[in-house]
Design an enzyme around this catalytic site. Structure first.
Site, PDB file in Angstrom:
ATOM      1  N   GLY A   9     -27.846  21.175  30.826  1.00  0.00           N
ATOM      2  CA  GLY A   9     -27.551  20.648  32.153  1.00  0.00           C
ATOM      3  C   GLY A   9     -26.188  19.992  32.188  1.00  0.00           C
ATOM      4  O   GLY A   9     -25.949  19.068  32.965  1.00  0.00           O
ATOM      5  N   ALA A  11     -23.477  20.867  33.390  1.00  0.00           N
ATOM      6  CA  ALA A  11     -22.737  20.974  34.650  1.00  0.00           C
ATOM      7  C   ALA A  11     -23.375  20.161  35.770  1.00  0.00           C
ATOM      8  O   ALA A  11     -22.844  20.116  36.881  1.00  0.00           O
ATOM      9  CB  ALA A  11     -22.640  22.438  35.078  1.00  0.00           C
ATOM     10  N   ARG A  13     -25.386  16.544  37.491  1.00  0.00           N
ATOM     11  CA  ARG A  13     -24.944  15.186  37.805  1.00  0.00           C
ATOM     12  C   ARG A  13     -24.891  14.287  36.576  1.00  0.00           C
ATOM     13  O   ARG A  13     -24.090  13.359  36.510  1.00  0.00           O
ATOM     14  CB  ARG A  13     -25.868  14.567  38.862  1.00  0.00           C
ATOM     15  CG  ARG A  13     -25.676  15.189  40.226  1.00  0.00           C
ATOM     16  CD  ARG A  13     -26.499  14.466  41.289  1.00  0.00           C
ATOM     17  NE  ARG A  13     -26.054  14.935  42.597  1.00  0.00           N
ATOM     18  CZ  ARG A  13     -25.072  14.398  43.297  1.00  0.00           C
ATOM     19  NH1 ARG A  13     -24.415  13.366  42.810  1.00  0.00           N
ATOM     20  NH2 ARG A  13     -24.728  14.882  44.470  1.00  0.00           N
ATOM     21  N   ALA A 123     -39.292  10.961  29.481  1.00  0.00           N
ATOM     22  CA  ALA A 123     -39.218   9.765  30.318  1.00  0.00           C
ATOM     23  C   ALA A 123     -38.464  10.084  31.597  1.00  0.00           C
ATOM     24  O   ALA A 123     -37.381  10.672  31.545  1.00  0.00           O
ATOM     25  CB  ALA A 123     -38.516   8.633  29.575  1.00  0.00           C
ATOM     26  N   ASN A 125     -36.959   8.064  33.398  1.00  0.00           N
ATOM     27  CA  ASN A 125     -35.787   7.197  33.496  1.00  0.00           C
ATOM     28  C   ASN A 125     -35.474   6.642  32.114  1.00  0.00           C
ATOM     29  O   ASN A 125     -36.319   6.010  31.487  1.00  0.00           O
ATOM     30  CB  ASN A 125     -36.050   6.052  34.485  1.00  0.00           C
ATOM     31  CG  ASN A 125     -34.780   5.346  34.908  1.00  0.00           C
ATOM     32  OD1 ASN A 125     -34.010   4.893  34.079  1.00  0.00           O
ATOM     33  ND2 ASN A 125     -34.550   5.268  36.208  1.00  0.00           N
ATOM     34  N   HIS A 156     -32.385   6.973  46.657  1.00  0.00           N
ATOM     35  CA  HIS A 156     -31.465   7.786  45.865  1.00  0.00           C
ATOM     36  C   HIS A 156     -30.486   8.513  46.792  1.00  0.00           C
ATOM     37  O   HIS A 156     -30.646   8.525  48.006  1.00  0.00           O
ATOM     38  CB  HIS A 156     -32.224   8.817  45.020  1.00  0.00           C
ATOM     39  CG  HIS A 156     -32.900   8.229  43.821  1.00  0.00           C
ATOM     40  ND1 HIS A 156     -34.123   7.616  43.894  1.00  0.00           N
ATOM     41  CD2 HIS A 156     -32.510   8.159  42.513  1.00  0.00           C
ATOM     42  CE1 HIS A 156     -34.472   7.187  42.687  1.00  0.00           C
ATOM     43  NE2 HIS A 156     -33.513   7.503  41.838  1.00  0.00           N
ATOM     44  N   LYS A 160     -30.748  14.417  45.880  1.00  0.00           N
ATOM     45  CA  LYS A 160     -31.949  14.433  45.040  1.00  0.00           C
ATOM     46  C   LYS A 160     -33.036  15.244  45.734  1.00  0.00           C
ATOM     47  O   LYS A 160     -33.337  15.021  46.909  1.00  0.00           O
ATOM     48  CB  LYS A 160     -32.442  13.011  44.761  1.00  0.00           C
ATOM     49  CG  LYS A 160     -33.598  12.955  43.768  1.00  0.00           C
ATOM     50  CD  LYS A 160     -33.857  11.530  43.303  1.00  0.00           C
ATOM     51  CE  LYS A 160     -35.037  11.458  42.341  1.00  0.00           C
ATOM     52  NZ  LYS A 160     -34.802  12.268  41.105  1.00  0.00           N
TER      53      LYS A 160
END
Length: 269
Positions: A9, A11, A13, A123, A125, A156, A160
């Site tokens: 991932g 590329a 955020r 997780a 977060n 958010h 998202k």
């Protein structure tokens, strides 16, 4: 031993922050940067993609191209992509740190089953602050939760795609478990119209999607005469990236099993 670390991932955020976090941690060596097949960033230097100088690591479009160069993979992608990486990692003996959110209950069960034969940190977060908040929520729920109305509000950025956030759901799970409830049975996702008197045993969720908000979560325990609010606000995604790298380093010293950031930070028990 320096831990050979891959990012899936790159590329997205979180990608640039993960690259920077890996490069800043002497315990890890960034050895793989993975984007989706056919992505225009494939072939580009991972350092330059993160806004840094070149580091001599080209982005690839498939984990299989670099699986022999990775000890642990940090995955911030999409549920179906993560599950594909899960199978590849299990076959190649690679440990996996999952920061992806939006999994269904069935997909979560697949991850749990895979952890019987490999090490996984899963997780929603990776922030140290959020995981400390989870510990505080457990305490608050046990002390005041039985008599309080419990509401969870999360905000958010506009991009998202899942709601409520994985973190909000995890907060709800922690509170529900502390109260001996099943979140699936007591969660209320948004309200509209004539809803009637509030059921005291429910846990409400409200979602905001706006602007470039990195992530904000508040859990309210409201009783007559007072209320307690436990809030976490993230101002930079770097906090999640640092937590993910910390999880990767910790995971290399563990055996098979499914772990979360509470394990990584020693907050359980």
């Amino acid at each position: 031993m320096v831990i050979r670390t891959g990012i899936a991932g790159v590329a997205g955020r979180m990608g640039g922050n993960l690259v920077r976090a890996c490069l800043a941690d002497p315990a890890v060596e960034l050895t793989a940067a993975i984007a989706r097949p056919g992505s225009p960033v494939v072939g580009r230097d991972a350092g330059e993609l993160a806004g840094l100088s070149a580091i001599g690591l080209p982005v690839v479009g498939n984990l299989s191209e670099v699986s022999d160069k990775v000890d642990v993979l940090i995955d911030f992608t999409l549920p179906e992509v993560t599950l594909a990486h899960l199978e590849s990692c299990r076959s190649a003996g690679i440990r996996l740190v999952i920061g992806t959110t939006g999994f269904s209950a069935e997909q979560r069960q697949l991850i749990a089953a895979a952890a019987e034969g490999m090490g996984i940190v899963f997780a929603p977060n990776m922030s140290v602050g959020v995981n400390l908040a989870l510990k505080l929520l457990d305490i608050a729920a046990r002390v005041v939760g039985e008599h309080a109305d419990i509401e969870i509000v999360e905000a958010h950025h506009r991009h998202k795609i899942d709601a409520p956030s994985g973190t909000a759901l995890r907060m709800g799970e922690v509170v529900a478990k502390a109260l001996g409830r099943n979140l699936q049975d007591c969660a209320i996702y948004g309200r509209e119209g004539i809803t009637g008197i509030r059921d005291a045993k429910t846990i409400g969720f409200s979602t905001i999607r706006a602007g470039d908000i990195v992530g904000e979560h508040t859990v309210m325990f409201a009783d007559e005469g007072e209320r307690i609010e436990i809030t976490h606000k993230a101002s930079s995604r770097m906090t999640f990236a640092k937590g993910a790298v910390r999880a990767a380093v910790w995971l290399m010293s563990q055996g098979e099993g499914l772990f979360d950031m509470q394990d990584v930070l020693g907050l359980k028990g």
